[in-house]
Design a protein around this motif. Structure first.
Motif, PDB file in Angstrom:
ATOM      1  N   CYS A  48     -21.894 -22.329 -10.031  1.00 34.22           N
ATOM      2  CA  CYS A  48     -21.030 -21.219 -10.577  1.00 34.22           C
ATOM      3  C   CYS A  48     -21.805 -19.969 -11.307  1.00 34.22           C
ATOM      4  N   LEU A  49     -21.568 -18.811 -10.962  1.00 31.25           N
ATOM      5  CA  LEU A  49     -22.333 -17.876 -11.497  1.00 31.25           C
ATOM      6  C   LEU A  49     -21.417 -17.322 -12.664  1.00 31.25           C
ATOM      7  N   LYS A  50     -21.978 -17.378 -13.797  1.00 32.53           N
ATOM      8  CA  LYS A  50     -21.218 -16.783 -15.096  1.00 32.53           C
ATOM      9  C   LYS A  50     -21.818 -15.596 -15.819  1.00 32.53           C
ATOM     10  N   GLU A  51     -21.267 -15.049 -16.722  1.00 31.77           N
ATOM     11  CA  GLU A  51     -21.908 -13.920 -17.518  1.00 31.77           C
ATOM     12  C   GLU A  51     -22.611 -14.889 -18.223  1.00 31.77           C
ATOM     13  N   TYR A  52     -23.811 -14.074 -19.004  1.00 33.01           N
ATOM     14  CA  TYR A  52     -24.847 -14.897 -19.752  1.00 33.01           C
ATOM     15  C   TYR A  52     -24.122 -15.690 -20.864  1.00 33.01           C
TER      16      TYR A  52
END
Length: 100
Positions: A48-52
């Motif tokens: 899952c790619l999220k904001e920092y």
């Protein structure tokens, strides 16, 4: 911008057969053992790619996309480095990748 994020799983070990919650993947063991060695986990991976985030939380939106593998094996696995079909996750994006 157009691009892709790729992740290749090579090795994984979960010798005790535990979920992230600490519970057994499948059947509880008998005779004082923690989890049954006979009924191993059905291991797959989800990215899952999220904001920092300073502290990454397992819940919440996958702002930049997500992907997963199928079931790869049991409690331990080792994939051949030339086999790019198993353990391979590709997440495509159609926007500029954030700088920080």
């Amino acid at each position: 911008a157009v691009g892709m994020f790729e992740l290749q799983i090579r090795n994984f070990q979960n010798p005790d057969g535990l979920l992230q919650s600490g519970e057994c993947c499948d059947l509880p063991a008998s005779g004082g053992q923690r989890c049954s060695a006979r009924d191993q986990c059905d291991t797959f991976f989800y990215a899952c790619l999220k904001e920092y985030q300073a502290r990454v939380l397992p819940k919440g939106a996958c702002t930049f996309g997500s992907g997963s593998t199928g079931v790869l094996g049991g409690n331990s696995l080792s994939l051949q480095h030339h086999d790019h079909t198993n353990g391979h996750i590709v997440i495509r994006f159609k926007y500029a990748w954030p700088v920080s």
